[in-house]
Design a protein around this motif. Structure first.
Motif, PDB file in Angstrom:
ATOM      1  N   TRP A 293      74.678  50.270  89.349  1.00  0.00           N
ATOM      2  CA  TRP A 293      73.310  50.679  89.710  1.00  0.00           C
ATOM      3  C   TRP A 293      73.348  52.140  90.067  1.00  0.00           C
ATOM      4  O   TRP A 293      74.193  52.569  90.836  1.00  0.00           O
ATOM      5  CB  TRP A 293      72.835  49.844  90.903  1.00  0.00           C
ATOM      6  CG  TRP A 293      71.515  50.239  91.433  1.00  0.00           C
ATOM      7  CD1 TRP A 293      70.330  50.291  90.785  1.00  0.00           C
ATOM      8  CD2 TRP A 293      71.240  50.640  92.774  1.00  0.00           C
ATOM      9  NE1 TRP A 293      69.342  50.686  91.626  1.00  0.00           N
ATOM     10  CE2 TRP A 293      69.862  50.908  92.842  1.00  0.00           C
ATOM     11  CE3 TRP A 293      72.019  50.797  93.925  1.00  0.00           C
ATOM     12  CZ2 TRP A 293      69.249  51.319  94.010  1.00  0.00           C
ATOM     13  CZ3 TRP A 293      71.409  51.205  95.082  1.00  0.00           C
ATOM     14  CH2 TRP A 293      70.035  51.454  95.108  1.00  0.00           C
ATOM     15  N   CYS A 294      72.472  52.923  89.508  1.00  0.00           N
ATOM     16  CA  CYS A 294      72.448  54.371  89.767  1.00  0.00           C
ATOM     17  C   CYS A 294      71.748  54.608  91.079  1.00  0.00           C
ATOM     18  O   CYS A 294      70.551  54.407  91.201  1.00  0.00           O
ATOM     19  CB  CYS A 294      71.721  55.103  88.648  1.00  0.00           C
ATOM     20  SG  CYS A 294      71.701  56.884  88.883  1.00  0.00           S
TER      21      CYS A 294
ATOM     22  N   PHE B 241      75.267  72.163 100.941  1.00  0.00           N
ATOM     23  CA  PHE B 241      75.325  70.796 100.428  1.00  0.00           C
ATOM     24  C   PHE B 241      76.272  69.967 101.286  1.00  0.00           C
ATOM     25  O   PHE B 241      77.372  70.417 101.629  1.00  0.00           O
ATOM     26  CB  PHE B 241      75.827  70.787  98.984  1.00  0.00           C
ATOM     27  CG  PHE B 241      75.991  69.401  98.403  1.00  0.00           C
ATOM     28  CD1 PHE B 241      74.893  68.707  97.914  1.00  0.00           C
ATOM     29  CD2 PHE B 241      77.240  68.795  98.366  1.00  0.00           C
ATOM     30  CE1 PHE B 241      75.037  67.424  97.395  1.00  0.00           C
ATOM     31  CE2 PHE B 241      77.400  67.508  97.834  1.00  0.00           C
ATOM     32  CZ  PHE B 241      76.290  66.829  97.343  1.00  0.00           C
ATOM     33  N   SER B 242      75.840  68.774 101.647  1.00  0.00           N
ATOM     34  CA  SER B 242      76.721  67.855 102.360  1.00  0.00           C
ATOM     35  C   SER B 242      76.434  66.432 101.891  1.00  0.00           C
ATOM     36  O   SER B 242      75.298  66.099 101.534  1.00  0.00           O
ATOM     37  CB  SER B 242      76.536  67.956 103.876  1.00  0.00           C
ATOM     38  OG  SER B 242      75.229  67.584 104.263  1.00  0.00           O
ATOM     39  N   TYR B 243      77.460  65.618 101.902  1.00  0.00           N
ATOM     40  CA  TYR B 243      77.338  64.236 101.428  1.00  0.00           C
ATOM     41  C   TYR B 243      78.496  63.454 102.006  1.00  0.00           C
ATOM     42  O   TYR B 243      79.642  63.922 101.997  1.00  0.00           O
ATOM     43  CB  TYR B 243      77.394  64.215  99.904  1.00  0.00           C
ATOM     44  CG  TYR B 243      77.113  62.863  99.278  1.00  0.00           C
ATOM     45  CD1 TYR B 243      75.849  62.559  98.795  1.00  0.00           C
ATOM     46  CD2 TYR B 243      78.115  61.900  99.166  1.00  0.00           C
ATOM     47  CE1 TYR B 243      75.584  61.330  98.211  1.00  0.00           C
ATOM     48  CE2 TYR B 243      77.863  60.672  98.593  1.00  0.00           C
ATOM     49  CZ  TYR B 243      76.592  60.392  98.112  1.00  0.00           C
ATOM     50  OH  TYR B 243      76.337  59.175  97.540  1.00  0.00           O
ATOM     51  N   SER B 244      78.221  62.262 102.512  1.00  0.00           N
ATOM     52  CA  SER B 244      79.303  61.460 103.071  1.00  0.00           C
ATOM     53  C   SER B 244      78.998  59.976 102.952  1.00  0.00           C
ATOM     54  O   SER B 244      77.837  59.561 102.896  1.00  0.00           O
ATOM     55  CB  SER B 244      79.539  61.819 104.540  1.00  0.00           C
ATOM     56  OG  SER B 244      78.416  61.481 105.336  1.00  0.00           O
ATOM     57  N   TYR B 245      80.071  59.194 102.888  1.00  0.00           N
ATOM     58  CA  TYR B 245      79.959  57.747 102.979  1.00  0.00           C
ATOM     59  C   TYR B 245      81.197  57.216 103.705  1.00  0.00           C
ATOM     60  O   TYR B 245      82.247  57.852 103.722  1.00  0.00           O
ATOM     61  CB  TYR B 245      79.769  57.091 101.611  1.00  0.00           C
ATOM     62  CG  TYR B 245      80.820  57.371 100.564  1.00  0.00           C
ATOM     63  CD1 TYR B 245      82.055  56.721 100.571  1.00  0.00           C
ATOM     64  CD2 TYR B 245      80.572  58.272  99.530  1.00  0.00           C
ATOM     65  CE1 TYR B 245      83.010  56.961  99.595  1.00  0.00           C
ATOM     66  CE2 TYR B 245      81.511  58.518  98.544  1.00  0.00           C
ATOM     67  CZ  TYR B 245      82.727  57.856  98.583  1.00  0.00           C
ATOM     68  OH  TYR B 245      83.671  58.099  97.617  1.00  0.00           O
TER      69      TYR B 245
ATOM     70  N   ASN C 136      79.765  54.425  92.232  1.00  0.00           N
ATOM     71  CA  ASN C 136      78.327  54.681  92.230  1.00  0.00           C
ATOM     72  C   ASN C 136      77.952  55.797  93.201  1.00  0.00           C
ATOM     73  O   ASN C 136      77.128  56.668  92.884  1.00  0.00           O
ATOM     74  CB  ASN C 136      77.576  53.397  92.601  1.00  0.00           C
ATOM     75  CG  ASN C 136      77.436  52.450  91.428  1.00  0.00           C
ATOM     76  OD1 ASN C 136      77.492  52.860  90.281  1.00  0.00           O
ATOM     77  ND2 ASN C 136      77.274  51.172  91.712  1.00  0.00           N
ATOM     78  N   LEU C 137      78.538  55.780  94.390  1.00  0.00           N
ATOM     79  CA  LEU C 137      78.228  56.810  95.375  1.00  0.00           C
ATOM     80  C   LEU C 137      78.768  58.169  94.942  1.00  0.00           C
ATOM     81  O   LEU C 137      78.117  59.207  95.163  1.00  0.00           O
ATOM     82  CB  LEU C 137      78.796  56.415  96.737  1.00  0.00           C
ATOM     83  CG  LEU C 137      78.121  55.200  97.387  1.00  0.00           C
ATOM     84  CD1 LEU C 137      78.896  54.772  98.632  1.00  0.00           C
ATOM     85  CD2 LEU C 137      76.669  55.502  97.737  1.00  0.00           C
TER      86      LEU C 137
END
Length: 284
Positions: free
Chosen positions: A6-7, A76-80, A93-94
């Motif tokens: 899933w996108c 830009f920042s992104y985390s999981y 996917n992430l």
């Protein structure tokens, strides 16, 4: 939604090219403490590149991922968290969402910078940030929520939310609303408790009764048009539903976002697709 991969592209990513505002950055992503009944679990770390770099700083910690880049063109920042990174399909996917979000940001920032230079006005770095957190982890499901922030010039930025479920048995991502017979059925089951809780919070924030002459921000809103997340207090079944409401949906920008939690009731159970009812229980 397609079964299988899933996108996961949040509404904020699409809004990146349209947003025209900037202000204080929003609070961390909603946790289950605030929106669905138990503490969120977060594993994160960050690495910041130098101001002149346009390459992303990337740090992987125990399966989770955190990235942060700051330069004259964009931020830009992104985390999981680890729990998401430990699942190969969900991690893929992430990671795809991370790459898409960053590419969209860089493209729009370059256009904005060129436009600013052409018209001889100051350019302020565009920004995009998204932070995923665990809402709850159950034997058959991992429930996540995210809060994102986007700025592409103007007075202030905008906050958006997203939510997803990882189905451990089917090894696929799903939207919470996909577990119900229809959005209309879910909306009907949630509307009364949601509207009551929303108005209670409005009164608290506004310091008095709701002004019914303000048609824009006095009426109730459709709960399923907000971001739905699923939570649990027993760690075995979903018994709480969180509704994450971004700025402007329920009140003026100054009021910020709203987080409303409602219990799973018999009406909610009746709105579920039969194959998912065993994953839910009426709140005690």
């Amino acid at each position: 939604m397609r079964s299988g991969a899933w996108c996961l592209v949040s509404a904020a990513t699409a809004a990146l090219l349209l947003s025209g505002c900037k202000g204080e950055k929003s609070a961390p992503a909603p946790s289950e403490t605030a929106s669905a009944g138990i503490s969120a679990q977060t594993e994160s770390a960050t690495e910041t590149t130098t101001e002149t770099s346009t390459e992303a700083g990337d740090l992987v910690v125990g399966g989770g991922r955190a990235e942060k880049t700051e330069n004259d063109l964009y931020e830009f920042s992104y985390s999981y968290p680890d729990a998401a990174g430990a699942i190969p399909g969900l991690k893929a996917n992430l990671d795809q969402q991370l790459d898409t979000s960053r590419a969209d940001l860089v493209s729009s920032a370059r256009e904005g910078q060129a436009e600013a230079k052409k018209n001889d006005f100051p350019y302020h770095a565009y920004s995009y940030g998204e932070d995923w957190k665990v809402v709850t982890s159950l034997p058959g499901w991992l429930s996540l929520s995210s809060e994102s922030y986007v700025y592409s010039g103007g007075a202030h930025g905008m906050t958006a939310f997203d939510g997803l479920l990882w189905d451990r048995h089917a090894e696929t991502a799903r939207k919470p609303s996909d577990l119900f017979t229809s959005k209309e059925a879910l909306s009907k089951a949630l509307r009364t408790p949601f509207c009551a809780a929303l108005d209670k919070e409005r009164v608290k924030r506004r310091g008095g009764p709701i002004d019914k002459s303000d048609e824009m921000f006095s009426e109730c809103i459709d709960p399923v048009e907000q971001v739905v997340i699923l939570g649990s207090t027993n760690r075995q079944t979903f018994d709480r539903i969180g509704l994450l409401v971004p700025p402007y949906n329920a009140g003026p920008y100054a009021e910020g976002s709203y987080e409303v939690t409602v219990p799973v009731t018999g009406a909610v159970m009746a709105a579920l697709k039969p194959q998912y009812r065993s994953s839910f229980s009426v709140a005690k």
